[in-house]
Design an enzyme around this catalytic site. Structure first.
Site, PDB file in Angstrom:
ATOM      1  CB  SER A 171      -1.401   0.030   1.529  1.00 14.37           C
ATOM      2  OG  SER A 171      -0.126   0.032   2.264  1.00 14.37           O
ATOM      3  CB  ILE A 192      -0.675  -5.065   8.604  1.00 12.53           C
ATOM      4  CG1 ILE A 192      -0.957  -6.336   9.141  1.00 12.53           C
ATOM      5  CG2 ILE A 192      -2.021  -5.243   6.779  1.00 12.53           C
ATOM      6  CD1 ILE A 192      -2.334  -5.822   9.194  1.00 12.53           C
ATOM      7  N   GLY A 193       1.381  -6.662   5.202  1.00 18.59           N
ATOM      8  CA  GLY A 193       1.385  -7.620   4.787  1.00 18.59           C
ATOM      9  C   GLY A 193       1.935  -7.844   3.531  1.00 18.59           C
ATOM     10  N   GLY A 194       2.988  -7.090   3.534  1.00 11.69           N
ATOM     11  CA  GLY A 194       4.226  -6.185   2.342  1.00 11.69           C
ATOM     12  C   GLY A 194       4.228  -4.949   2.208  1.00 11.69           C
TER      13      GLY A 194
END
Ligand SMILES: CCCCCC/C=C\CCCCCCCC(=O)NCCO
Length: 548
Positions: A171, A192-194
Site C-alpha cells: 500500500s 501488515i502484509g507487504g
C-alpha cells in the site's frame, strides 16, 4: 564576455547554474546530502526547493502525491536560522497519507474520511521533525490499504515510475513511485502484509519492515484497528540503505520512547551496523562474524518469476564472496501460514472493510474481491472449492475460506494458538538450519499492469509470511528485468491461473526493477540493514566496474 543583468544571456547563465545545481543536489547520496547540510555547504531551503520541484515532476508522471505539506518552507527557513542542527537537519521526508498530521486528511484512500478532523500528529513525524527532517509531501495509498494496487476514488491511480501502465505496488505505493522516480530521498510507510516491501521491489527503492513494534504505530489510519494477531508495522523507505539506517538511528531515541511508551526502548545498536572498515575487520576476525544465511526462490506456493529468482541468486553469490555460508531453505507450509494470516486480518469476515466501502465509490481494483466478501459465508466456502477446481490455485481458495473470519471467541483464541504453533515450527526449522538470516525474492513477480492485481494476489505469500512471524524484513533493489529473464519464462510452469497470469503480465516488463528481501528474526533490524548495506555496496562497486 561581459554579461549585463536582464539580458537573455544572463538569464540563460542563471538558469544553467540553477539547473546544474539542482542536478547536483539530486545526484547526492544520502550521506553526501547529509554531510553538505551539516557543514553548511547546502541550506535546508536549497535542498527542499530542489526536491519540491523534482517531486512535482514525478507526481506529474505518476500521480503519487496527495498533498504538499504547507509549512515545509517555513520549517526549512527556521531550521536554517537555528544554531543547533539535528542529525536529519534539512532532509526532506515524504509521508504516507495514513500518517496523521493535523490539517491534512488521513483517509487510507476512503473518501468517507476526507472531512474527519485530524488532531494528533503521528509520533514518528514528531520525532523526525525533532531530528531536523522536513516532511514535505504526503503520498497516495490504495483504497482499504489491503491491496498492492495503489488506487482509490479520491486521489486516483498511482503509476509506476518505470512504466506508467503498471502499478508501483502498495500500500505504500505513492512513496515507492516518488522515491523510485527520484522525487524523495527518504519516506515513511506501513506494512501488515507487504506494504513496505512490495512497493520497494516494484518501483525500485529500498525499505525496512521492522518487527515487534520497534517503531511507534501511534497515529496511523487502518480499518481493522482492533485486529492484533498480525500487527501493522511502520517503517522507512529510501533511495539507498543509508537512508533507512539513518532514519532508524534517528527514530530509536528517547523522544520516541517517551511519546509512545508501548515501544520497547531498544536504542539503535551501532555495533551491529557500524560500517567502519577496520572495526568491521576486527569484529570479523575476533567474533568470527560470518553468517549462515538461508535462501529460496520458491516459497512452496508459487515459484518466483525468472528475474526475481536471478536477483536472489546474484545476492547469494555476493554474500558468499563476503565469506557467508548460504544454505537452501524452504519456509514451513506457506498455505498453513496464508490461512492463519488471512483469518487474522479478516477475522470479522471483512465487515470493517465492507462497512466503510459501503459509503464510498469502490475502486475498480477492489470490485471483484468486495463482491466475494459480500457473499454469505456458506456460499464463499462452497465457491472456494469451485474456484480451486477452476484456477488450480490454493491461495484463491484459502482467501475465500479464511476471509470468512471467525465465528466465536473460542475460534479466535484457537487461531491465536495456531499462530503461536506455526511460529514455533518455523523457528525450529530456522534453528535446525542454524540460520542468522534469510534472503528470498522481493515478491513473486515484478510490477503488473494497473487493474490486474486481483488476478495475481496469490503472490503475497512472499511477504505475508514475515508479518505473521513478526520477523524483520527489508527489501533492496538489486537488478532490472532483462530479455534473458523474459526468455527464461519458457521454463516457468503454466499449470495454475496464477502461474499463467504471472507469465502473461511479464510481457513487456523488460527494465522493471527487481528487489530481494533480507530477513532476520524479531528485533534484528540492525543485522538486516547491515546485510542490505553490504550487498548494496558490492552492487555499486560492480556497476562502477561495468561503467569503466
Ligand atoms: C479488503 C480488501 C482487499 C482484499 C485483498 C485480499 C488479497 C490479499 C490479501 C493480503 C494483501 C496484503 C497487501 C498488503 C497490505 C498491507 O501491508 N497494508 C498495510 C497497511 O499499512
Amino acid at each position: 564576455m561581459r554579461i549585463r543583468t536582464g539580458s537573455a544571456a544572463f538569464c540563460g547563465v542563471v538558469a544553467a547554474v540553477y539547473i546544474s545545481n539542482q542536478v547536483r543536489i539530486l545526484s547526492l547520496s544520502f550521506k553526501e546530502l547529509q554531510a553538505e547540510l551539516q557543514s553548511g555547504k547546502l541550506s535546508a531551503v536549497d535542498v527542499l526547493n530542489v526536491y519540491q520541484i523534482k517531486a512535482l515532476e514525478v507526481d506529474k508522471r505518476t500521480n503519487c502525491i496527495t498533498e504538499l505539506v504547507q509549512d515545509s518552507e517555513e520549517r526549512a527557513k527556521q531550521l536554517d536560522s537555528d544554531r543547533k542542527k539535528g542529525p536529519l537537519y534539512g532532509i526532506p521526508v515524504s509521508i504516507k497519507e495514513t500518517y496523521t498530521m493535523p490539517g491534512y486528511p488521513c483517509t487510507g484512500g476512503m473518501m468517507f474520511y476526507f472531512d474527519e478532523k485530524v488532531t494528533e500528529e503521528n509520533v514518528l513525524v514528531q520525532v523526525l521533525k525533532k531530528q531536523g527532517a522536513i516532511p514535505f509531501v504526503r503520498t497516495n495509498v490504495p483504497q482499504t490499504l489491503m491491496t498492492f494496487e495503489c488506487s482509490n476514488s479520491l486521489y486516483g491511480t498511482t503509476k509506476n515510475p518505470y512504466d506508467p501502465t503498471r502499478i508501483p505496488g502498495g500500500s505504500s505505493g505513492g512513496e515507492s513511485a516518488l522515491i523510485g522516480g527520484g522525487g524523495s530521498i527518504l519516506g515513511m510507510g506501513g506494512d501488515i502484509g507487504g506494504s513496505l516491501r512490495i512497493p520497494a521491489h516494484m518501483a525500485g527503492c529500498c525499505s525496512l519492515k521492522p518487527s515487534g513494534g520497534r517503531l511507534s504505530r501511534k497515529g496511523q489510519n487502518m480499518f481493522n484497528k482492533g485486529e492484533t494477531l498480525v500487527q501493522p508495522q511502520t517503517g522507512p523507505m529510501a533511495a539507498e540503505v543509508d537512508g533507512l539506517v539513518n532514519c532508524m538511528r534517528c527514530l530509536l531515541v528517547p523522544e520516541m520512547f517517551n511519546l509512545d511508551p508501548a515501544v520497547p526502548p531498544i536504542p539503535f545498536r551501532e555495533e551491529v551496523i557500524w560500517n567502519h572498515l577496520l572495526l568491521r575487520m576486527f569484529l570479523d576476525i575476533y567474533r568470527e562474524n560470518k553468517l549462515t544465511i538461508g535462501f529460496y526462490i520458491d516459497d512452496g506456493n508459487i515459484k518466483a518469476a525468472p528475474a526475481c529468482q536471478r536477483a536472489v541468486l546474484e545476492v547469494k553469490a555476493i554474500l558468499e564472496s563476503q565469506g557467508h555460508t548460504l544454505v537452501p531453505f524452504k519456509p514451513v507450509d506457506v498455505y498453513r501460514m496464508a490461512a492463519l494470516f488471512l483469518k487474522s486480518v479478516f477475522a470479522d469476515g471483512g465487515k470493517s472493510y465492507l462497512n466503510v466501502l459501503d459509503k464510498d465509490i469502490v475502486d475498480n481494483s477492489l470490485r471483484r474481491i468486495m463482491f466475494a466478501f459480500s457473499l454469505p459465508n456458506w456460499f464463499r466456502k462452497l465457491f472456494s472449492y469451485v474456484a480451486k477446481m477452476i484456477t488450480k490455485d490454493q491461495f484463491t481458495s484459502i482467501l475465500l475460506q479464511s476471509g470468512c473470519g471467525v465465528e466465536s471467541v473460542t475460534e479466535y483464541w484457537d487461531l491465536a494458538i495456531n499462530i503461536e504453533n506455526y511460529r514455533a515450527d518455523f523457528l525450529k526449522k530456522w534453528r535446525n538450519h542454524k540460520l542468522d538470516a534469510v534472503i528470498c525474492p522481493g515478491f513473486a513477480f515484478t510490477a503488473v499492469p494497473s487493474g490486474r492485481v486481483t488476478d495475481v494476489s496469490g503472490g503475497v505469500t512472499y511477504t505475508n509470511l514475515y508479518n505473521l512471524l513478526d520477523y524483520t524484513a527489508g527489501t533492496l533493489k538489486v537488478t532490472n528485468v532483462t530479455q534473458a529473464d523474459l526468455d527464461n519464462f519458457q521454463h516457468y510452469p503454466s499449470n495454475t491461473w496464477l502461474e499463467k497470469n504471472i507469465k502473461k503480465f511479464s510481457e513487456g516488463s523488460k527494465g522493471l526493477p527487481v528487489g530481494v528481501q533480507f530477513v532476520g528474526l524479531s528485533y534484528q533490524e540492525e543485522l538486516v540493514l547491515r546485510l542490505m548495506k553490504d550487498v548494496e555496496t558490492c552492487l555499486h562497486k560492480n556497476k562502477l566496474k561495468e561503467e569503466l
